[in-house]
Write a protein that holds these residues in place. Structure first.
Motif, PDB file in Angstrom:
ATOM      1  N   PRO A 166       0.797  -1.233   0.000  1.00  0.00           N
ATOM      2  CA  PRO A 166       0.000   0.000   0.000  1.00  0.00           C
ATOM      3  C   PRO A 166       0.825   1.277   0.000  1.00  0.00           C
ATOM      4  N   GLY A 167       1.894   1.315   0.799  1.00  0.00           N
ATOM      5  CA  GLY A 167       2.707   2.522   0.865  1.00  0.00           C
ATOM      6  C   GLY A 167       3.396   2.860  -0.439  1.00  0.00           C
ATOM      7  N   GLY A 172       6.353   9.320  -2.206  1.00  0.00           N
ATOM      8  CA  GLY A 172       6.712  10.602  -2.787  1.00  0.00           C
ATOM      9  C   GLY A 172       5.546  11.519  -3.107  1.00  0.00           C
ATOM     10  N   LYS A 173       4.330  11.085  -2.851  1.00  0.00           N
ATOM     11  CA  LYS A 173       3.153  11.904  -3.169  1.00  0.00           C
ATOM     12  C   LYS A 173       2.954  12.981  -2.082  1.00  0.00           C
ATOM     13  N   GLU A 174       2.247  14.021  -2.470  1.00  0.00           N
ATOM     14  CA  GLU A 174       1.961  15.109  -1.540  1.00  0.00           C
ATOM     15  C   GLU A 174       0.475  15.150  -1.192  1.00  0.00           C
ATOM     16  N   GLN A 175       0.199  15.699   0.005  1.00  0.00           N
ATOM     17  CA  GLN A 175      -1.179  15.866   0.469  1.00  0.00           C
ATOM     18  C   GLN A 175      -1.948  14.545   0.439  1.00  0.00           C
ATOM     19  N   VAL A 176      -1.326  13.532   1.006  1.00  0.00           N
ATOM     20  CA  VAL A 176      -1.928  12.195   1.069  1.00  0.00           C
ATOM     21  C   VAL A 176      -2.866  12.120   2.277  1.00  0.00           C
ATOM     22  N   ALA A 177      -4.000  11.461   2.103  1.00  0.00           N
ATOM     23  CA  ALA A 177      -4.905  11.227   3.237  1.00  0.00           C
ATOM     24  C   ALA A 177      -4.279  10.172   4.144  1.00  0.00           C
ATOM     25  N   GLY A 178      -3.922  10.575   5.353  1.00  0.00           N
ATOM     26  CA  GLY A 178      -3.212   9.655   6.230  1.00  0.00           C
ATOM     27  C   GLY A 178      -3.898   9.345   7.534  1.00  0.00           C
ATOM     28  N   ASN A 179      -4.844  10.170   7.944  1.00  0.00           N
ATOM     29  CA  ASN A 179      -5.416  10.033   9.290  1.00  0.00           C
ATOM     30  C   ASN A 179      -6.774   9.349   9.295  1.00  0.00           C
ATOM     31  N   CYS A 211      -9.596  -7.290   7.596  1.00  0.00           N
ATOM     32  CA  CYS A 211      -8.869  -7.515   8.848  1.00  0.00           C
ATOM     33  C   CYS A 211      -9.633  -6.942  10.042  1.00  0.00           C
ATOM     34  N   PRO A 212      -9.525  -7.604  11.200  1.00  0.00           N
ATOM     35  CA  PRO A 212     -10.190  -7.075  12.402  1.00  0.00           C
ATOM     36  C   PRO A 212      -9.615  -5.747  12.882  1.00  0.00           C
ATOM     37  N   LEU A 213      -8.349  -5.458  12.539  1.00  0.00           N
ATOM     38  CA  LEU A 213      -7.696  -4.236  13.013  1.00  0.00           C
ATOM     39  C   LEU A 213      -7.611  -3.210  11.883  1.00  0.00           C
ATOM     40  N   HIS A 214      -7.724  -1.942  12.268  1.00  0.00           N
ATOM     41  CA  HIS A 214      -7.834  -0.856  11.291  1.00  0.00           C
ATOM     42  C   HIS A 214      -6.887   0.297  11.643  1.00  0.00           C
ATOM     43  N   PRO A 215      -5.579   0.106  11.494  1.00  0.00           N
ATOM     44  CA  PRO A 215      -4.661   1.215  11.776  1.00  0.00           C
ATOM     45  C   PRO A 215      -4.866   2.354  10.772  1.00  0.00           C
ATOM     46  N   GLU A 216      -4.304   3.513  11.099  1.00  0.00           N
ATOM     47  CA  GLU A 216      -4.405   4.643  10.176  1.00  0.00           C
ATOM     48  C   GLU A 216      -3.523   4.408   8.948  1.00  0.00           C
ATOM     49  N   LYS A 217      -3.961   4.959   7.835  1.00  0.00           N
ATOM     50  CA  LYS A 217      -3.206   4.808   6.586  1.00  0.00           C
ATOM     51  C   LYS A 217      -1.767   5.283   6.742  1.00  0.00           C
ATOM     52  N   ARG A 218      -1.588   6.389   7.426  1.00  0.00           N
ATOM     53  CA  ARG A 218      -0.255   6.964   7.596  1.00  0.00           C
ATOM     54  C   ARG A 218       0.705   5.964   8.234  1.00  0.00           C
ATOM     55  N   SER A 219       0.231   5.253   9.256  1.00  0.00           N
ATOM     56  CA  SER A 219       1.078   4.275   9.945  1.00  0.00           C
ATOM     57  C   SER A 219       1.518   3.161   8.992  1.00  0.00           C
ATOM     58  N   VAL A 220       0.589   2.706   8.151  1.00  0.00           N
ATOM     59  CA  VAL A 220       0.910   1.638   7.203  1.00  0.00           C
ATOM     60  C   VAL A 220       1.917   2.133   6.173  1.00  0.00           C
ATOM     61  N   TYR A 221       1.665   3.313   5.591  1.00  0.00           N
ATOM     62  CA  TYR A 221       2.553   3.830   4.550  1.00  0.00           C
ATOM     63  C   TYR A 221       3.967   4.060   5.085  1.00  0.00           C
ATOM     64  N   PHE A 230      11.767   2.592   0.418  1.00  0.00           N
ATOM     65  CA  PHE A 230      11.362   3.586  -0.562  1.00  0.00           C
ATOM     66  C   PHE A 230      10.891   4.852   0.160  1.00  0.00           C
ATOM     67  N   GLU A 231      10.671   5.903  -0.613  1.00  0.00           N
ATOM     68  CA  GLU A 231      10.325   7.200  -0.042  1.00  0.00           C
ATOM     69  C   GLU A 231       8.890   7.185   0.490  1.00  0.00           C
ATOM     70  N   PRO A 232       8.674   7.676   1.704  1.00  0.00           N
ATOM     71  CA  PRO A 232       7.299   7.790   2.192  1.00  0.00           C
ATOM     72  C   PRO A 232       6.595   8.955   1.488  1.00  0.00           C
ATOM     73  N   PRO A 233       5.304   9.149   1.739  1.00  0.00           N
ATOM     74  CA  PRO A 233       4.643  10.345   1.201  1.00  0.00           C
ATOM     75  C   PRO A 233       5.380  11.602   1.622  1.00  0.00           C
ATOM     76  N   LYS A 234       5.445  12.587   0.723  1.00  0.00           N
ATOM     77  CA  LYS A 234       6.142  13.841   1.022  1.00  0.00           C
ATOM     78  C   LYS A 234       5.392  14.648   2.075  1.00  0.00           C
ATOM     79  N   SER A 235       4.058  14.600   1.998  1.00  0.00           N
ATOM     80  CA  SER A 235       3.265  15.357   2.965  1.00  0.00           C
ATOM     81  C   SER A 235       1.880  14.737   3.097  1.00  0.00           C
ATOM     82  N   TYR A 236       1.274  15.033   4.219  1.00  0.00           N
ATOM     83  CA  TYR A 236      -0.098  14.574   4.480  1.00  0.00           C
ATOM     84  C   TYR A 236      -1.002  15.788   4.621  1.00  0.00           C
ATOM     85  N   ARG A 237      -2.269  15.578   4.387  1.00  0.00           N
ATOM     86  CA  ARG A 237      -3.223  16.650   4.605  1.00  0.00           C
ATOM     87  C   ARG A 237      -3.208  17.058   6.075  1.00  0.00           C
ATOM     88  N   ASN A 238      -3.258  18.348   6.304  1.00  0.00           N
ATOM     89  CA  ASN A 238      -3.238  18.826   7.687  1.00  0.00           C
ATOM     90  C   ASN A 238      -4.406  18.273   8.479  1.00  0.00           C
TER      91      ASN A 238
END
Length: 272
Positions: A166-167, A172-179, A211-221, A230-238
């Motif tokens: 998934p990550g 390298g993407k910007e303004q990724v939905a992470g929360n 899956c029974p567990l649902h961590p935040e996208k940011r944690s997975v990426y 590899f490079e994580p997302p450059k930025s997440y939405r505030n």
């Protein structure tokens, strides 16, 4: 059992191998002549079969000499209108009915659920105005309508693991939905869940495969990037819009199904 798998793709092919190891007689379909030859060379019996949306291919009537058909055709959401996938299923259903096949499994998607900003279950009410994926919603309706077979629908979450990281898609993407929480399932558990439905004869039901567990996208990426270099997302939405859902897998777990990979943070991958 004689089981036909319509669509020997990312999920259908490992399912075919797993069910064959359990002693079932498996026949599958592919749309690619090259893949047809490759699979035959590997000893995996398959035929060429397409739904465009009308059926075509070579020798595909053999698919319908089966006790059970697993329908594993992802909607072509980007290239086709929402009416295309339900039309595919109408033609396929006619072939299934004419052959007198007794059991059908349809691999659906949790994308049928709207974003409720809370939990959704199999009993969450859906309608044309509320579904987030009308093609899959209408396809389910086609299969549930007047019929002579037993049906079970499995609504899978994000099918990941193995070569699907998934990550990587957001590197390298910007303004990724992470929360917002994820609704994922590992390929191994998706295969096992279908086999569980067959083994336990769980017919005339709808189940969520998530899956029974649902961590935040940011944690997975971030974990994917750290572990695989590899490079994580450059930025997440505030601040993400409160636009999410948490898909419950309680119903399938109450049948005795146990996930081998309960947490998407613990998914394993094949990066070769």
């Amino acid at each position: 059992m004689k089981i036909s798998i319509i669509g020997l793709g990312w999920l259908g092919l490992p399912l075919a191998r797993s069910l064959a190891q359990q002693g079932h007689h498996i026949l599958g379909s592919t749309t690619s002549p090259e893949k047809h030859r490759q699979l035959m060379a590997e000893g995996i019996d398959n035929v060429l079969f397409r739904l465009d949306p009308h059926p075509s291919g070579e020798g595909f009537n053999r698919l319908f000499e089966a006790d059970l058909v697993v329908v594993n055709i992802p909607p072509k959401r980007r290239s086709m209108p929402d009416t295309f996938h339900p039309e595919q299923l109408k033609y396929l259903k006619t072939l299934i009915q004419q052959a007198g096949i007794g059991k059908v499994i349809y691999t659906s998607s949790t994308s049928v659920y709207p974003n409720t900003n809370g939990e959704v279950t199999e009993s969450t009410k859906l309608c044309p105005n509320s579904t987030a994926h009308s093609a899959v919603y209408e396809a389910e309706k086609v299969l549930w309508a007047e019929r002579h077979y037993e049906l079970t629908v499995i609504r899978f979450g994000g099918l990941l693991g193995m070569d699907r990281i998934p990550g990587h898609y957001f590197s390298g993407k910007e303004q990724v939905a992470g929360n917002i929480p994820v609704n994922y399932i590992h390929q191994e558990d998706a295969v096992r869940l279908i086999a569980h439905v067959i083994d336990k004869e769980l017919w005339e039901e709808t189940y969520n495969g998530v899956c029974p567990l649902h961590p935040e996208k940011r944690s997975v990426y971030e974990k994917n990037a750290q572990e695989m270099g590899f490079e994580p997302p450059k930025s997440y939405r505030n601040k993400d819009l409160p636009d999410y859902k948490v898909v419950s897998s309680q119903k399938i777990r109450e049948t005795g199904f146990v996930f081998r990979v309960e947490d998407p943070l613990e998914f394993y991958y094949n990066t070769k």
